[in-house]
Design a protein around this motif. Structure first.
Motif, PDB file in Angstrom:
ATOM      1  N   ARG A 173       0.846  -1.207   0.000  1.00  0.00           N
ATOM      2  CA  ARG A 173       0.000   0.000   0.000  1.00  0.00           C
ATOM      3  C   ARG A 173       0.873   1.245   0.000  1.00  0.00           C
ATOM      4  NH1 ARG A 173      -3.616  -2.139   4.088  1.00  0.00           N
ATOM      5  NH2 ARG A 173      -2.818  -0.645   5.587  1.00  0.00           N
ATOM      6  N   VAL A 174       1.915   1.211   0.822  1.00  0.00           N
ATOM      7  CA  VAL A 174       2.833   2.346   0.900  1.00  0.00           C
ATOM      8  C   VAL A 174       3.544   2.526  -0.435  1.00  0.00           C
ATOM      9  CG1 VAL A 174       4.891   3.258   2.042  1.00  0.00           C
ATOM     10  CG2 VAL A 174       3.124   2.102   3.391  1.00  0.00           C
ATOM     11  N   GLU A 175       3.984   1.411  -1.046  1.00  0.00           N
ATOM     12  CA  GLU A 175       4.678   1.483  -2.335  1.00  0.00           C
ATOM     13  C   GLU A 175       3.788   2.106  -3.416  1.00  0.00           C
ATOM     14  OE1 GLU A 175       7.765   0.801  -3.033  1.00  0.00           O
ATOM     15  OE2 GLU A 175       8.321  -0.005  -1.078  1.00  0.00           O
ATOM     16  N   ILE A 176       2.517   1.705  -3.441  1.00  0.00           N
ATOM     17  CA  ILE A 176       1.601   2.226  -4.467  1.00  0.00           C
ATOM     18  C   ILE A 176       1.314   3.707  -4.216  1.00  0.00           C
ATOM     19  CG2 ILE A 176      -0.760   2.050  -5.365  1.00  0.00           C
ATOM     20  CD1 ILE A 176      -0.524  -0.990  -4.974  1.00  0.00           C
ATOM     21  N   ALA A 177       1.181   4.093  -2.943  1.00  0.00           N
ATOM     22  CA  ALA A 177       0.979   5.512  -2.622  1.00  0.00           C
ATOM     23  C   ALA A 177       2.177   6.351  -3.074  1.00  0.00           C
ATOM     24  CB  ALA A 177       0.740   5.674  -1.124  1.00  0.00           C
ATOM     25  N   LYS A 178       3.391   5.836  -2.834  1.00  0.00           N
ATOM     26  CA  LYS A 178       4.604   6.543  -3.281  1.00  0.00           C
ATOM     27  C   LYS A 178       4.646   6.624  -4.801  1.00  0.00           C
ATOM     28  CE  LYS A 178       7.637   5.272   0.601  1.00  0.00           C
ATOM     29  NZ  LYS A 178       8.832   4.459   0.979  1.00  0.00           N
ATOM     30  N   LEU A 179       4.249   5.528  -5.461  1.00  0.00           N
ATOM     31  CA  LEU A 179       4.250   5.497  -6.924  1.00  0.00           C
ATOM     32  C   LEU A 179       3.326   6.580  -7.485  1.00  0.00           C
ATOM     33  CD1 LEU A 179       5.084   3.973  -9.538  1.00  0.00           C
ATOM     34  CD2 LEU A 179       3.055   2.546  -9.211  1.00  0.00           C
ATOM     35  N   HIS A 180       2.161   6.713  -6.896  1.00  0.00           N
ATOM     36  CA  HIS A 180       1.226   7.745  -7.357  1.00  0.00           C
ATOM     37  C   HIS A 180       1.809   9.135  -7.143  1.00  0.00           C
ATOM     38  CE1 HIS A 180      -2.344  10.463  -6.765  1.00  0.00           C
ATOM     39  NE2 HIS A 180      -2.543  10.000  -7.979  1.00  0.00           N
ATOM     40  N   ARG A 181       2.446   9.329  -6.008  1.00  0.00           N
ATOM     41  CA  ARG A 181       3.063  10.629  -5.726  1.00  0.00           C
ATOM     42  C   ARG A 181       4.173  10.942  -6.729  1.00  0.00           C
ATOM     43  NH1 ARG A 181       6.810  10.333  -0.830  1.00  0.00           N
ATOM     44  NH2 ARG A 181       8.038   9.377  -2.509  1.00  0.00           N
ATOM     45  N   ASP A 182       4.989   9.930  -7.029  1.00  0.00           N
ATOM     46  CA  ASP A 182       6.140  10.156  -7.910  1.00  0.00           C
ATOM     47  C   ASP A 182       5.734  10.329  -9.371  1.00  0.00           C
ATOM     48  OD1 ASP A 182       7.728   9.942  -5.673  1.00  0.00           O
ATOM     49  OD2 ASP A 182       8.328   7.861  -6.054  1.00  0.00           O
ATOM     50  N   LEU A 183       4.736   9.558  -9.820  1.00  0.00           N
ATOM     51  CA  LEU A 183       4.339   9.610 -11.224  1.00  0.00           C
ATOM     52  C   LEU A 183       3.292  10.689 -11.505  1.00  0.00           C
ATOM     53  CD1 LEU A 183       4.016   5.806 -12.129  1.00  0.00           C
ATOM     54  CD2 LEU A 183       5.970   7.326 -12.525  1.00  0.00           C
ATOM     55  N   GLY A 184       2.472  10.988 -10.495  1.00  0.00           N
ATOM     56  CA  GLY A 184       1.384  11.942 -10.714  1.00  0.00           C
ATOM     57  C   GLY A 184       0.367  11.459 -11.723  1.00  0.00           C
ATOM     58  N   ALA A 185       0.259  10.143 -11.884  1.00  0.00           N
ATOM     59  CA  ALA A 185      -0.606   9.563 -12.915  1.00  0.00           C
ATOM     60  C   ALA A 185      -2.020   9.355 -12.388  1.00  0.00           C
ATOM     61  CB  ALA A 185      -0.037   8.228 -13.384  1.00  0.00           C
ATOM     62  N   THR A 186      -2.974   9.314 -13.312  1.00  0.00           N
ATOM     63  CA  THR A 186      -4.350   8.954 -12.970  1.00  0.00           C
ATOM     64  C   THR A 186      -4.388   7.463 -12.646  1.00  0.00           C
ATOM     65  OG1 THR A 186      -5.163  10.618 -14.512  1.00  0.00           O
ATOM     66  CG2 THR A 186      -6.736   8.954 -13.773  1.00  0.00           C
ATOM     67  N   MET A 187      -5.023   7.120 -11.517  1.00  0.00           N
ATOM     68  CA  MET A 187      -5.098   5.716 -11.110  1.00  0.00           C
ATOM     69  C   MET A 187      -6.504   5.399 -10.628  1.00  0.00           C
ATOM     70  SD  MET A 187      -1.512   5.036  -9.080  1.00  0.00           S
ATOM     71  CE  MET A 187       0.072   5.191  -9.923  1.00  0.00           C
ATOM     72  N   ILE A 188      -7.012   4.249 -11.071  1.00  0.00           N
ATOM     73  CA  ILE A 188      -8.264   3.703 -10.538  1.00  0.00           C
ATOM     74  C   ILE A 188      -7.939   2.341  -9.930  1.00  0.00           C
ATOM     75  CG2 ILE A 188     -10.607   2.949 -11.039  1.00  0.00           C
ATOM     76  CD1 ILE A 188     -10.712   4.880 -13.321  1.00  0.00           C
ATOM     77  N   TYR A 189      -8.383   2.144  -8.712  1.00  0.00           N
ATOM     78  CA  TYR A 189      -7.967   0.988  -7.915  1.00  0.00           C
ATOM     79  C   TYR A 189      -9.220   0.319  -7.357  1.00  0.00           C
ATOM     80  CZ  TYR A 189      -5.090  -1.353  -4.274  1.00  0.00           C
ATOM     81  OH  TYR A 189      -4.444  -2.259  -3.455  1.00  0.00           O
ATOM     82  N   VAL A 190      -9.351  -0.985  -7.580  1.00  0.00           N
ATOM     83  CA  VAL A 190     -10.498  -1.747  -7.087  1.00  0.00           C
ATOM     84  C   VAL A 190     -10.081  -2.563  -5.867  1.00  0.00           C
ATOM     85  CG1 VAL A 190     -11.932  -3.766  -7.596  1.00  0.00           C
ATOM     86  CG2 VAL A 190     -11.797  -1.899  -9.230  1.00  0.00           C
ATOM     87  N   THR A 191     -10.889  -2.507  -4.822  1.00  0.00           N
ATOM     88  CA  THR A 191     -10.636  -3.326  -3.634  1.00  0.00           C
ATOM     89  C   THR A 191     -11.944  -3.540  -2.877  1.00  0.00           C
ATOM     90  OG1 THR A 191      -9.365  -3.519  -1.584  1.00  0.00           O
ATOM     91  CG2 THR A 191     -10.077  -1.309  -2.201  1.00  0.00           C
ATOM     92  N   HIS A 192     -12.017  -4.625  -2.122  1.00  0.00           N
ATOM     93  CA  HIS A 192     -13.138  -4.809  -1.194  1.00  0.00           C
ATOM     94  C   HIS A 192     -12.728  -4.399   0.214  1.00  0.00           C
ATOM     95  CE1 HIS A 192     -10.753  -8.508  -0.742  1.00  0.00           C
ATOM     96  NE2 HIS A 192     -11.173  -8.478   0.497  1.00  0.00           N
ATOM     97  N   ASP A 193     -11.458  -4.024   0.374  1.00  0.00           N
ATOM     98  CA  ASP A 193     -10.894  -3.688   1.682  1.00  0.00           C
ATOM     99  C   ASP A 193     -11.006  -2.178   1.902  1.00  0.00           C
ATOM    100  OD1 ASP A 193      -9.277  -3.085   3.859  1.00  0.00           O
ATOM    101  OD2 ASP A 193      -7.768  -4.592   3.359  1.00  0.00           O
ATOM    102  N   GLN A 194     -11.899  -1.763   2.795  1.00  0.00           N
ATOM    103  CA  GLN A 194     -12.104  -0.334   2.980  1.00  0.00           C
ATOM    104  C   GLN A 194     -10.901   0.348   3.631  1.00  0.00           C
ATOM    105  OE1 GLN A 194     -12.844   1.332   6.100  1.00  0.00           O
ATOM    106  NE2 GLN A 194     -12.581  -0.479   7.339  1.00  0.00           N
TER     107      GLN A 194
END
Length: 351
Positions: A173-194
């Motif tokens: 989760r931390v890695e993906i959050a950092k990735l979004h910060r670094d890339l600034g890309a649009t992301m859509i993420y599906v999960t059942h985990d709130q």
């Protein structure tokens, strides 16, 4: 432009409609999470955006262009699945570069993109390993790296952490959050985990049975849910949802009566009261509840008390500090009136 806009998007299988007219706008650079119980349609909606499912009605726009009839490979999107889908006989480097090599990119450009993705994901030391020599978290990072090298307009994640153990899920989760910060890309993420939804998202879309129940920031959905479903789904531990009765002015929760803090008097009849476990800390202008403690979960920094009202309804109470309840005790807890949420018989929030 990588803005994604859905307008009255529908999906039917035969005569059964599973996605019911979804309207949604995901802004450029936004991290949007689809969350909801199993079978609510979140993965189906994601696959419709990707072009992997046909659309029965409405439109999907990417960067202002309607892509209903555009092939998935031509949409400029990269998708990361729950399954890593890595080639077992190829090295990490070969897995990450395979797509670029197949689409005719030059050796120099392919090498540059792979090196940059490896740097972002800290895979530099693993480039010569095969998937069988990697941990689950490392394999998922390779799958994400394979998406990064494509330099897509947007990233689509379909429950990418479901195969990982609890500790790895937190780390990724931390890695993906950092990735979004670094890339600034649009992301859509599906999960059942709130919990994943709350920790990752700029915007959360709560789905139930193919219908969007509410869209908002994590803080907004937590503090200002629009209905009983969202109130009960968002938050861990879950919100207490207690059955009560209104006489049109005052609300009765068992033997406890109080005047709700609302802009308008509640309608006479059954109502549902919502109180989060951590809100039982009030000192003044409060509603007092007497509870019989059944079980206490000691979590270290806090405890979750499972207790019951005299009428048998279960109440969860989060306690911190040195003074905590024990099994079998009778306790009194207080909650400020303005912290209590109210929902009508139809489940819609009263304000």
């Amino acid at each position: 432009m990588s803005e994604i806009v859905l307008k009255q998007v529908r999906k039917s299988y035969g005569g059964s409609e599973v996605i019911h007219g979804v309207d949604l706008q995901v802004g450029e650079g936004e991290f949007c999470v689809f969350v909801g119980p199993s079978g609510c349609g979140k993965s189906t909606l994601l696959r419709m955006i990707a072009g992997l499912e046909d659309i029965s009605g409405g439109t999907v726009e990417l960067g202002g262009r309607v892509v209903n009839d555009v092939e998935p490979s031509a949409r400029g999107l990269a998708m990361v699945f729950q399954s890593y889908a890595l080639y077992p006989h190829m090295s990490v480097k070969a897995n990450m570069s395979f797509g670029l090599r197949m689409t005719g990119h030059s050796k120099q450009e392919t090498e540059a993109r792979v090196v940059e993705a490896a740097r972002i994901l800290q895979l530099d030391s693993l480039m010569d390993r095969k998937p069988s020599q990697l941990s689950g978290g490392q394999r998922q990072r390779v799958a994400i790296g394979r998406a990064i090298v494509r330099q897509p307009k947007a990233f689509l994640f379909d429950e990418p952490l479901s195969n990982l153990d609890a500790e790895l899920r937190v780390a990724m989760r931390v890695e993906i959050a950092k990735l979004h910060r670094d890339l600034g890309a649009t992301m859509i993420y599906v999960t059942h985990d709130q919990v994943e939804a709350m920790t990752l998202a700029d915007k959360i879309v709560v789905l139930r049975a193919g219908v969007v129940e509410q869209v908002g920031s994590p803080a907004e959905l937590y503090t200002n849910p629009g209905n009983v479903f969202v109130a009960g789904f968002i938050g861990s531990p879950r919100m207490n949802l207690l059955s009560a009765v209104s006489d049109g002015q005052r609300v009765s929760l068992g033997a406890v009566q109080f005047k709700p803090s609302l802009n308008a008097p509640p309608p006479a009849g059954p109502v549902t009261i919502g109180i989060r476990p951590e809100q039982f800390e009030a000192q003044q202008d409060s509603v007092v509840l007497k509870l019989a403690v059944e079980v206490v979960e000691n979590l270290g920094a806090s405890s979750i008390v499972h207790a019951r009202l005299p009428d048998g309804q279960e109440v969860l109470v989060e306690q911190r500090g040195k003074s905590r309840a024990g099994d079998g005790e009778m306790i009194e807890v207080r909650v400020e009136r303005q912290e209590i949420l109210f929902f009508g018989a139809d489940g819609i929030r009263l304000r």
